[in-house]
Structure formats: C-alpha cells, structure tokens
Design a protein around this motif. Structure first.
Motif, PDB file in Angstrom:
ATOM      1  N   GLY A  35     -31.330 -68.635  65.728  1.00  0.00           N
ATOM      2  CA  GLY A  35     -29.888 -68.369  65.711  1.00  0.00           C
ATOM      3  C   GLY A  35     -29.190 -69.129  66.837  1.00  0.00           C
ATOM      4  O   GLY A  35     -28.073 -69.626  66.670  1.00  0.00           O
ATOM      5  N   SER A  94     -21.367 -69.051  61.083  1.00  0.00           N
ATOM      6  CA  SER A  94     -21.883 -68.868  59.722  1.00  0.00           C
ATOM      7  C   SER A  94     -21.415 -69.968  58.772  1.00  0.00           C
ATOM      8  O   SER A  94     -22.114 -70.286  57.803  1.00  0.00           O
ATOM      9  CB  SER A  94     -21.496 -67.492  59.171  1.00  0.00           C
ATOM     10  OG  SER A  94     -22.254 -66.502  59.853  1.00  0.00           O
ATOM     11  N   ASP A 168     -23.627 -65.030  55.454  1.00  0.00           N
ATOM     12  CA  ASP A 168     -25.065 -65.328  55.543  1.00  0.00           C
ATOM     13  C   ASP A 168     -25.818 -64.886  54.280  1.00  0.00           C
ATOM     14  O   ASP A 168     -26.776 -65.524  53.859  1.00  0.00           O
ATOM     15  CB  ASP A 168     -25.685 -64.637  56.770  1.00  0.00           C
ATOM     16  CG  ASP A 168     -25.193 -65.232  58.092  1.00  0.00           C
ATOM     17  OD1 ASP A 168     -24.638 -66.346  58.084  1.00  0.00           O
ATOM     18  OD2 ASP A 168     -25.369 -64.566  59.134  1.00  0.00           O
TER      19      ASP A 168
HETATM   20  O1  CDP Z   1     -27.960 -62.408  67.078  1.00  0.00           O
HETATM   21  P1  CDP Z   1     -27.353 -62.348  65.715  1.00  0.00           P
HETATM   22  O2  CDP Z   1     -28.262 -61.739  64.737  1.00  0.00           O
HETATM   23  O3  CDP Z   1     -25.982 -61.805  65.694  1.00  0.00           O
HETATM   24  O4  CDP Z   1     -27.147 -63.844  65.242  1.00  0.00           O
HETATM   25  P2  CDP Z   1     -28.070 -65.084  65.506  1.00  0.00           P
HETATM   26  O5  CDP Z   1     -29.485 -64.799  65.156  1.00  0.00           O
HETATM   27  O6  CDP Z   1     -27.771 -65.601  66.865  1.00  0.00           O
HETATM   28  O7  CDP Z   1     -27.525 -66.113  64.404  1.00  0.00           O
HETATM   29  C1  CDP Z   1     -26.190 -66.544  64.425  1.00  0.00           C
HETATM   30  C2  CDP Z   1     -25.857 -67.125  63.067  1.00  0.00           C
HETATM   31  O8  CDP Z   1     -26.676 -68.268  62.829  1.00  0.00           O
HETATM   32  C3  CDP Z   1     -26.101 -66.215  61.872  1.00  0.00           C
HETATM   33  O9  CDP Z   1     -24.995 -65.373  61.610  1.00  0.00           O
HETATM   34  C4  CDP Z   1     -26.345 -67.222  60.756  1.00  0.00           C
HETATM   35  O10 CDP Z   1     -25.129 -67.690  60.232  1.00  0.00           O
HETATM   36  C5  CDP Z   1     -27.013 -68.375  61.466  1.00  0.00           C
HETATM   37  N1  CDP Z   1     -28.477 -68.420  61.308  1.00  0.00           N
HETATM   38  C6  CDP Z   1     -28.993 -68.942  60.150  1.00  0.00           C
HETATM   39  O11 CDP Z   1     -28.248 -69.278  59.248  1.00  0.00           O
HETATM   40  N2  CDP Z   1     -30.343 -69.112  60.006  1.00  0.00           N
HETATM   41  C7  CDP Z   1     -31.178 -68.748  60.981  1.00  0.00           C
HETATM   42  N3  CDP Z   1     -32.489 -68.945  60.817  1.00  0.00           N
HETATM   43  C8  CDP Z   1     -30.681 -68.168  62.164  1.00  0.00           C
HETATM   44  C9  CDP Z   1     -29.311 -68.000  62.296  1.00  0.00           C
END
Ligand code: CDP
Length: 203
Positions: A35, A94, A168
């Motif tokens: 992320g 996102s 997402d």
């Molecule tokens: O910590 P939180 O779960 O809020 O978000 P994050 O893991 O930091 O990820 C931020 C954003 O990145 C998510 O809302 C997704 O849009 C994107 N993401 C993704 O598309 N694929 C991943 N493997 C990880 C994050």
C-alpha cells in the motif's frame, strides 16, 4: 519451508499493518507494505503536478520513479513516510491504484523484492494472495466491522474510507476480494497476539 511467504490482504483499517509487523517480529520475517508503494506513486503524481486520473502520465511515472519502501518510504530520495498517510494521498491513491499500468509496474517490483529475500516474508496489500503471490504458503484476508475500521482511522473520514474501499472493490484490474485458499479472519475485538498465533499455526 525454505523461504515461507505469508500474504495478507484486506480493506482499509482491517489490521494488515499491525498484524504484519507482529508476524515479522514473532517469526523474524521481512515485511513489504505494498500500500505504501501505491501511496508513494500518488504522492509523486501530486508533487509533480500530474493529474492522478491521467492514465498515461501516471503510468509512466510509476515505471520510472525510484521507490524505497521499508521503515521509511522515499520517492526519488525524498522521505515521504508521513506525507503518504495524509489526506491528499488518501483521496487520490485508489484512482492511481486502479491504473493497470501502475499495477503492472508495482507488481513487478513487489515480485522482485520477494525474489531477492533469503528468509521468510510477510507481504500486505489488496491483491497479494490473488495476483502478486498466488502460491503464497499462507493467505489471509482480514476484515473488521465498518465501525471498527473507521475507529482505527480517526485521521480519515468514514466517507473517504468507504469511498476508497468501494473503488478498490469495484475496479476492473485486481479488485480487492478474498483470494482462492485464503483464510478469512475478522479482527474485530480480537487481540493481535491471538491472531498472530493462529496464523503461525497455519504456517
Ligand atoms: O492502510 P490502508 O489499508 O488504509 O491502505 P494501504 O494498504 O496503505 O493502501 C492504500 C491504497 O493503495 C488502497 O486503498 C488501494 O487503493 C491501494 N492498494 C492496492 O491497490 N493494491 C495493493 N496491493 C495495496 C494497496
């Protein structure tokens, strides 16, 4: 198992980072927060005045930007560890992450990171068990109630959080969902230690 891989996926505030850290401490594994990579690209787009919804410009940026993701996160040498958790990135990440060219570039970097490790790893994100590392030894999909997830993210409004989750879950490429073979774990009201031991047991 020579170099075990644990894949942790789930929506915002489901407990991925807390649990990944605990697992790494317990097992002596290395952790990759994917992320943070998407957040770093979103930060870089804004820094360079690139429209986050311009697929070509953001795609090209994702391919050429230098990212370092560990305890600190840097973008072309600039420390953005705190900045990538701010409201501006929360609002655009996102859209950036729905861009297929961005995803292709990040997935390639993530697989390379795993291939370069000698010991076990915990990789957290949205598409780790489904796309990035479908042969992971243990796949976990974390959930928590909407109220609980909003409580864990006081810095992000509940509306922004559910908007990000919706994007997402509904994007065309690698939407968030439970991967084949993943254990679904509801973290609401459970201790980190308890869940950590459950996952170590599966491993
Ligand atoms: O910590 P939180 O779960 O809020 O978000 P994050 O893991 O930091 O990820 C931020 C954003 O990145 C998510 O809302 C997704 O849009 C994107 N993401 C993704 O598309 N694929 C991943 N493997 C990880 C994050």
């Amino acid at each position: 198992m020579a170099s075990p891989i644990i894949a942790i996926d789930g929506p915002a505030g489901s407990g991925k980072s807390t649990l990944s850290r605990a697992l790494c401490e317990r097992l002596g594994f290395e952790r990759l927060d994917t992320g943070a990579m998407y957040r770093a690209v979103a930060w870089a787009a804004r820094d360079r005045g690139i429209d986050p919804s311009d697929p070509e410009a953001v795609g090209e940026l994702a391919e050429r930007v230098h990212l370092s993701v560990g305890e600190r996160v840097t973008v072309d040498g600039v420390d953005v560890t705190e900045a990538i958790r701010g409201p501006a990135v929360n609002r655009t990440v996102s859209v950036v992450a729905a861009n297929p060219r961005v995803r292709q570039a990040m997935v390639q970097r993530q697989r390379r990171w795993v291939a370069a490790r000698e010991g076990g790893v915990v990789v957290e994100g949205r598409d780790i068990g489904s796309v990035v590392l479908p042969t992971a030894d243990v796949k976990v999909y974390l959930t928590a109630t909407d109220d609980e997830r909003a409580r864990r993210r006081p810095e992000e409004s509940a509306v922004d959080l559910s908007r990000r989750d919706h994007l997402d879950r509904t994007r065309a490429v690698s939407p968030l969902g439970v991967a084949d073979g993943a254990h679904v774990v509801d973290t609401t009201g459970r201790s980190v230690e308890d869940i950590t031991e459950e996952i170590v047991g599966w491993l």
